[in-house]
Design a protein around this motif. Sequence first.
Motif, PDB file in Angstrom:
ATOM      1  N   LEU A   4      27.717 -80.965  -1.911  1.00 23.66           N
ATOM      2  CA  LEU A   4      26.949 -79.876  -1.302  1.00 23.66           C
ATOM      3  C   LEU A   4      25.518 -80.319  -1.000  1.00 23.66           C
ATOM      4  CD1 LEU A   4      26.937 -76.775  -0.673  1.00 23.66           C
ATOM      5  CD2 LEU A   4      26.098 -76.467  -2.999  1.00 23.66           C
ATOM      6  N   ILE A   5      24.872 -80.941  -1.976  1.00 23.21           N
ATOM      7  CA  ILE A   5      23.483 -81.364  -1.807  1.00 23.21           C
ATOM      8  C   ILE A   5      23.375 -82.491  -0.776  1.00 23.21           C
ATOM      9  CG2 ILE A   5      21.497 -82.413  -2.973  1.00 23.21           C
ATOM     10  CD1 ILE A   5      22.489 -80.847  -5.529  1.00 23.21           C
ATOM     11  N   VAL A   6      24.226 -83.501  -0.901  1.00 23.09           N
ATOM     12  CA  VAL A   6      24.176 -84.651   0.027  1.00 23.09           C
ATOM     13  C   VAL A   6      24.487 -84.220   1.464  1.00 23.09           C
ATOM     14  CG1 VAL A   6      25.287 -86.846   0.608  1.00 23.09           C
ATOM     15  CG2 VAL A   6      24.590 -86.387  -1.736  1.00 23.09           C
ATOM     16  N   ASP A   7      25.411 -83.276   1.630  1.00 20.58           N
ATOM     17  CA  ASP A   7      25.738 -82.793   2.979  1.00 20.58           C
ATOM     18  C   ASP A   7      24.538 -82.110   3.645  1.00 20.58           C
ATOM     19  OD1 ASP A   7      28.294 -83.764   2.784  1.00 20.58           O
ATOM     20  OD2 ASP A   7      29.269 -81.806   2.568  1.00 20.58           O
ATOM     21  N   HIS A   8      23.698 -81.434   2.853  1.00 20.22           N
ATOM     22  CA  HIS A   8      22.578 -80.681   3.419  1.00 20.22           C
ATOM     23  C   HIS A   8      21.237 -81.416   3.342  1.00 20.22           C
ATOM     24  CE1 HIS A   8      25.559 -77.482   3.006  1.00 20.22           C
ATOM     25  NE2 HIS A   8      24.904 -76.919   3.999  1.00 20.22           N
ATOM     26  N   ILE A   9      21.108 -82.303   2.368  1.00 23.57           N
ATOM     27  CA  ILE A   9      19.862 -83.062   2.204  1.00 23.57           C
ATOM     28  C   ILE A   9      20.260 -84.518   1.965  1.00 23.57           C
ATOM     29  CG2 ILE A   9      17.648 -83.181   0.986  1.00 23.57           C
ATOM     30  CD1 ILE A   9      18.333 -80.356  -0.151  1.00 23.57           C
ATOM     31  N   PRO A  10      20.669 -85.234   3.016  1.00 22.89           N
ATOM     32  CA  PRO A  10      21.230 -86.583   2.864  1.00 22.89           C
ATOM     33  C   PRO A  10      20.293 -87.593   2.204  1.00 22.89           C
ATOM     34  CG  PRO A  10      21.324 -85.864   5.170  1.00 22.89           C
ATOM     35  CD  PRO A  10      20.648 -84.796   4.396  1.00 22.89           C
ATOM     36  N   GLU A  11      18.985 -87.410   2.347  1.00 24.43           N
ATOM     37  CA  GLU A  11      18.045 -88.362   1.762  1.00 24.43           C
ATOM     38  C   GLU A  11      17.806 -88.125   0.269  1.00 24.43           C
ATOM     39  OE1 GLU A  11      15.709 -84.876   3.365  1.00 24.43           O
ATOM     40  OE2 GLU A  11      17.429 -86.029   4.014  1.00 24.43           O
ATOM     41  N   CYS A  12      18.484 -87.146  -0.274  1.00 23.69           N
ATOM     42  CA  CYS A  12      18.327 -86.784  -1.678  1.00 23.69           C
ATOM     43  C   CYS A  12      18.925 -87.845  -2.609  1.00 23.69           C
ATOM     44  CB  CYS A  12      19.038 -85.455  -1.905  1.00 23.69           C
ATOM     45  SG  CYS A  12      18.352 -84.525  -3.224  1.00 23.69           S
ATOM     46  N   GLU A  13      18.207 -88.161  -3.672  1.00 17.80           N
ATOM     47  CA  GLU A  13      18.699 -89.077  -4.703  1.00 17.80           C
ATOM     48  C   GLU A  13      19.198 -88.208  -5.863  1.00 17.80           C
ATOM     49  OE1 GLU A  13      16.915 -92.641  -7.500  1.00 17.80           O
ATOM     50  OE2 GLU A  13      15.726 -91.932  -5.812  1.00 17.80           O
ATOM     51  N   ILE A  14      20.441 -88.444  -6.301  1.00 19.39           N
ATOM     52  CA  ILE A  14      21.061 -87.583  -7.315  1.00 19.39           C
ATOM     53  C   ILE A  14      21.442 -88.395  -8.547  1.00 19.39           C
ATOM     54  CG2 ILE A  14      23.041 -86.090  -7.826  1.00 19.39           C
ATOM     55  CD1 ILE A  14      23.056 -85.327  -4.855  1.00 19.39           C
ATOM     56  N   GLN A  15      21.161 -87.817  -9.708  1.00 18.52           N
ATOM     57  CA  GLN A  15      21.627 -88.344 -10.984  1.00 18.52           C
ATOM     58  C   GLN A  15      22.428 -87.236 -11.655  1.00 18.52           C
ATOM     59  OE1 GLN A  15      21.181 -91.363 -12.662  1.00 18.52           O
ATOM     60  NE2 GLN A  15      20.235 -92.211 -10.832  1.00 18.52           N
ATOM     61  N   ILE A  16      23.431 -87.637 -12.466  1.00 19.43           N
ATOM     62  CA  ILE A  16      24.298 -86.664 -13.127  1.00 19.43           C
ATOM     63  C   ILE A  16      24.312 -86.911 -14.627  1.00 19.43           C
ATOM     64  CG2 ILE A  16      26.678 -85.846 -13.367  1.00 19.43           C
ATOM     65  CD1 ILE A  16      27.041 -86.512 -10.390  1.00 19.43           C
TER      66      ILE A  16
END
Length: 124
Positions: A19-31
Amino acid sequence: MKVLIVEDSIFVQKLLTKLIVDHIPECEIQIANNGEQGYNLFKEFQPDFITTDLLMPGLNGQEMLRMIREKDSNVKIIILSADIQKTTRDEVEMLGISGFLNKPLTAEKATTMIQLIQAAYHAE
């Protein structure tokens, strides 16, 4: 923008990441899989935004939120939880959250979450 997802459900982790990557592709995500991992990643990764569940094994989301607020009063936090008790919600809202969404994550709630993240992203 950096986003930390703290969630013990792998399904929800994948759903939020997509969801996040589809809307904010430049976002860096950690889980993180629980509150303890979430707090440690928060210190290392220094995210701009955190989404967290409250009901997790070990250190729960509420305890993690208290610890994070002792270090950083500005990081934006959205709670995504099945815990619908008014007292719980009131307590986390007093800790300064940006939003509280009840599980399950519907299309409407997903849109709200993305709007909150995008608003924080554009406010920087």
